[in-house]
Design a protein around this motif. Structure first.
Motif, PDB file in Angstrom:
ATOM      1  N   ASN A   1     -99.458 -20.707  39.241  1.00 46.06           N
ATOM      2  CA  ASN A   1    -100.118 -21.891  39.814  1.00 46.06           C
ATOM      3  C   ASN A   1     -99.292 -23.117  39.430  1.00 46.06           C
ATOM      4  O   ASN A   1     -99.618 -23.837  38.497  1.00 46.06           O
ATOM      5  N   PHE A   2     -98.204 -23.331  40.150  1.00 39.80           N
ATOM      6  CA  PHE A   2     -97.256 -24.383  39.783  1.00 39.80           C
ATOM      7  C   PHE A   2     -97.651 -25.740  40.363  1.00 39.80           C
ATOM      8  O   PHE A   2     -98.060 -25.848  41.525  1.00 39.80           O
TER       9      PHE A   2
ATOM     10  N   LEU B   1    -100.705 -13.752  25.478  1.00 37.36           N
ATOM     11  CA  LEU B   1    -100.361 -15.064  26.024  1.00 37.36           C
ATOM     12  C   LEU B   1    -100.493 -15.060  27.540  1.00 37.36           C
ATOM     13  O   LEU B   1    -100.993 -16.026  28.123  1.00 37.36           O
ATOM     14  N   ALA B   2    -100.060 -13.983  28.173  1.00 34.48           N
ATOM     15  CA  ALA B   2    -100.204 -13.883  29.629  1.00 34.48           C
ATOM     16  C   ALA B   2    -101.666 -14.030  30.034  1.00 34.48           C
ATOM     17  O   ALA B   2    -101.997 -14.723  31.010  1.00 34.48           O
ATOM     18  N   GLU B   3    -102.535 -13.403  29.273  1.00 35.32           N
ATOM     19  CA  GLU B   3    -103.973 -13.497  29.561  1.00 35.32           C
ATOM     20  C   GLU B   3    -104.470 -14.920  29.387  1.00 35.32           C
ATOM     21  O   GLU B   3    -105.255 -15.426  30.196  1.00 35.32           O
ATOM     22  N   GLU B   4    -104.028 -15.589  28.314  1.00 38.89           N
ATOM     23  CA  GLU B   4    -104.411 -16.988  28.084  1.00 38.89           C
ATOM     24  C   GLU B   4    -103.976 -17.878  29.243  1.00 38.89           C
ATOM     25  O   GLU B   4    -104.660 -18.848  29.593  1.00 38.89           O
ATOM     26  N   LEU B   5    -102.835 -17.558  29.825  1.00 38.19           N
ATOM     27  CA  LEU B   5    -102.297 -18.365  30.922  1.00 38.19           C
ATOM     28  C   LEU B   5    -102.917 -18.018  32.264  1.00 38.19           C
ATOM     29  O   LEU B   5    -102.630 -18.671  33.276  1.00 38.19           O
TER      30      LEU B   5
ATOM     31  N   VAL C   1    -100.320 -24.392  35.787  1.00 37.65           N
ATOM     32  CA  VAL C   1    -101.635 -24.911  35.403  1.00 37.65           C
ATOM     33  C   VAL C   1    -102.580 -23.725  35.254  1.00 37.65           C
ATOM     34  O   VAL C   1    -102.787 -22.954  36.200  1.00 37.65           O
ATOM     35  N   THR C   2    -103.116 -23.560  34.059  1.00 38.50           N
ATOM     36  CA  THR C   2    -103.954 -22.407  33.746  1.00 38.50           C
ATOM     37  C   THR C   2    -105.348 -22.568  34.340  1.00 38.50           C
ATOM     38  O   THR C   2    -105.736 -23.668  34.771  1.00 38.50           O
TER      39      THR C   2
END
Length: 481
Positions: free
Chosen positions: A7-8, A40-44, A99-100
Motif C-alpha cells: 500500500n504505497f 514484521l510482515a504481519e505487523e506491516l 502505509v500499514t
C-alpha cells in the motif's frame, strides 16, 4: 499471482527533485529468499505467502517493482569521522512508503541493490554476511526496546561481490520510520536553496513531529525534538552496552531510530574505551564517546537549520546555542533514569549517581562483563570474594531498602530493564559463519529465537549468556562496503 498487500503512498518523492534521483534497482541473476521476518510482515499487514513467492522474491531482489512504488536513491551529505562529504544512497534504493492497516507510514528500502549516481566508485552491492548481521542486530535491538530500523527480508543474488575476497552477494530489505538524516539537512543547507531546506524541514515536521505545526517556531521545535530523540536513543545504547561504531551525521536519523549496522557490536568487559570498528583507529566512536558525539551531531543539525530559526544570523545562532547546550543534561537525565531502573531504584536520591559510578568503576577495574554483572544482580547471584565488591553490594542493598517498595517490586523492575542476553559478538559470528560458509541457517534461527525475548530469563537463554573466552586478539568489525 498472490497479492502481497503493498500500500504505497510516496510522500518523499513529492519533495523537490534535487533531494533524490529516480531510478530502478539493478536486476540480479538468480535471487533466492534466505530470511523472511514473518512477524514484521504481519505487523506491516503484508501477505507472507506472497512475499515468499517467486514474484515476491523478485521485488526484494530489485528485479521487479511493485505496483505503487516510486523507486529512488536519496541524496544527502554528512560528516564522516569529522570530515564533511557529499554522500547519498550509494547502494540503496527506496522503493517507497508503505502505509500499514493501522495507518503507520514506513520506508521500504533495498540495501545492496546496485550502483547509483551517489556510489562514488563503489559497486553498489552488499555481501551476505553484513546483511545477515544487520538483520540479527536490528531485530535484537527491537526486542530490547531500542528504536531501530527493522529487517524484513534478506535474499541472495546468485552473484559475487569483491571485497578482500569473493563473497556471496545479497540484498536486505530495510523498514524504517524514514531515512531522513541529519546529513539530509546538511545536504540541503550546503547545496540547495533556503526554500528547499524549508520544504525538507516542513516535511520532517509533518511526518515525524506533527505537533510542531502549531508551535510558535516550528523549526526550533524540530531541533528540540530531534535532540530529545537522540539523547534518549544514545542513553538506551549505553544502558545495554551497544556500540554503533560509525556515528557519522549521515547515520543519525531525524526520527530517532538506530540506523546502519555496519561495524556495530556489543560490549563484553566494561570499558569506556571499547572500540570494535576496524576503521575507527582513533577511538572517535568508542563506547564512552557516544554521548559526546551525539551532541556534536546535534550541533551540526542545528547549523543546518540556522536559516530557518531566525532571519538574523546572529539571533539564529543564539537560539540554536540555547537549545543544544541542554543536550548533556538531557542525556544524563535519560541515562540516570535508565541506570536507576537497572538497579531496581524506584525513587531518586542525590547520591545515586555516585553509587552507580562506583559500580561502573569496579566493573572496569575487575574486568567484569557488563551485561552479566547486571544479570547477576537481578538474579541475586552476586558472589564475589573481593571486599570492595561486597562492600558496594551492601551499600546498594541499604539503598533499595530505603525505598518503601517490596523486594519483589525491586527485582521485577530489574528484570524489565536488564536483558538476560544480548547478541554476543562471538555468537553472531558463529551464526554468520554457518550461514555464509555452509549454507546452514539453523544457528542463526536459534540465536534469533533466543533474542526475541531478552528479558525473559528462560533456561534456553543461559547458553547465550556465556561470555567469550579470553583472547589476545581483539574482536574487530568491518563496514562491509
Amino acid at each position: 499471482m498472490l497479492n502481497a498487500n503493498w500500500n504505497f503512498d510516496n510522500s518523499y518523492a513529492r519533495l523537490p527533485e534535487r533531494f533524490f534521483t529516480r531510478m530502478r534497482p539493478t536486476p540480479v541473476r538468480d535471487p533466492k529468499l534466505v530470511v523472511l521476518n514473518r512477524s514484521l510482515a504481519e505487523e506491516l499487514g503484508l501477505n507472507r505467502e506472497a512475499l515468499a513467492s517467486e514474484e515476491g522474491v523478485a521485488v526484494f531482489a530489485g528485479n521487479r517493482v511493485p505496483d505503487g512504488a516510486e523507486p529512488l536513491a536519496q541524496a544527502y551529505a554528512g560528516h564522516q569521522f569529522g570530515y564533511f562529504n557529499m554522500l547519498g544512497d550509494g547502494r540503496a534504493i527506496l522503493l517507497g512508503e508503505h502505509v500499514t492497516p493501522s495507518g503507520e507510514r514506513v520506508d521500504i528500502q533495498l540495501k545492496g541493490s546496485g550502483r547509483t549516481p551517489y556510489s562514488r566508485g563503489g559497486d553498489g552491492r552488499a555481501a551476505l554476511g553484513p546483511m545477515l548481521r544487520e538483520y540479527i542486530i536490528s531485530e535484537a535491538m527491537h526486542a530490547l526496546g531500542i528504536p531501530t530500523t527493522r529487517s524484513l527480508v534478506v535474499v541472495t543474488t546468485g552473484e559475487v561481490v569483491m571485497r578482500e575476497t569473493e563473497l556471496p552477494g545479497a540484498i536486505l530489505t530495510r523498514v524504517a520510520a524514514s531515512h531522513v538524516r541529519v546529513g539530509t539537512f546538511q545536504y540541503a543547507a550546503r547545496f540547495l536553496s533556503k526554500e528547499e531546506l524549508q520544504a525538507l524541514a516542513d516535511y520532517a515536521i509533518k511526518r515525524h513531529y506533527p505537533n510542531g505545526e502549531h508551535a510558535s517556531n516550528r523549526y526550533v521545535f524540530l531541533l528540540e525534538e530531534v535532540m530529545k530523540k537522540q539523547a534518549a536513543l544514545v542513553a538506551k545504547w549505553q544502558l545495554v552496552g551497544f556500540i554503533h561504531g560509525v556515528m557519522n551525521t549521515d547515520n543519525m536519523t531525524i526520527s530517532g531510530e538506530t540506523i546502519d549496522y555496519g561495524p556495530c557490536a556489543f560490549m563484553d568487559v566494561y570499558d569506556l574505551k571499547t572500540v570494535f570498528s576496524s576503521i575507527d583507529t582513533q577511538g572517535r566512536y568508542a563506547y564512552g564517546n557516544q554521548p559526546y558525539i551525539a551532541g556534536w551531531n546535534i550541533a551540526r543539525f542545528a547549523e543546518s537549520v540556522l536559516p530557518l530559526l531566525h532571519d538574523e544570523e546572529e539571533k539564529a545562532i543564539e537560539i540554536a546555542q540555547k537549545v543544544i547546550e541542554q543536550f548533556p543534561a538531557l542525556y544524563e537525565t535519560y541515562w540516570l533514569q535508565g541506570m536507576r531502573a537497572k538497579l531496581g531504584l524506584w525513587t531518586e536520591e542525590a547520591k545515586d549517581k555516585k553509587l552507580i559510578g562506583e559500580l561502573l568503576h569496579l566493573m572496569y577495574t575487575h574486568r567484569l562483563d557488563y551485561t552479566n554483572t547486571f544479570r547477576a544482580l537481578t538474579l541475586e547471584e552476586w558472589h564475589f570474594c573481593e571486599q570492595e565488591l561486597r562492600d558496594w553490594y551492601t551499600r546498594w542493598q541499604q539503598r533499595i531498602a530505603r525505598q518503601g517498595v517490596t523486594k519483589d517490586e525491586v527485582y521485577e523492575r530489574m528484570r524489565q530493564n536488564n536483558p538476560a542476553i544480548i547478541p554476543r559478538n562471538y555468537r553472531v559470528e558463529e551464526a554468520l559463519t554457518a550461514a555464509v560458509e555452509r549454507g546452514d541457517y539453523t544457528v542463526m534461527e536459534q540465536l534469533l529465537h533466543a533474542l526475541q525475548h531478552p528479558y525473559a530469563y528462560t533456561k534456553e537463554q543461559e547458553q547465550y549468556a556465556i561470555p567469550p573466552e579470553p583472547s589476545d586478539r581483539p574482536y574487530r568489525t568491518f563496514c562491509g562496503t
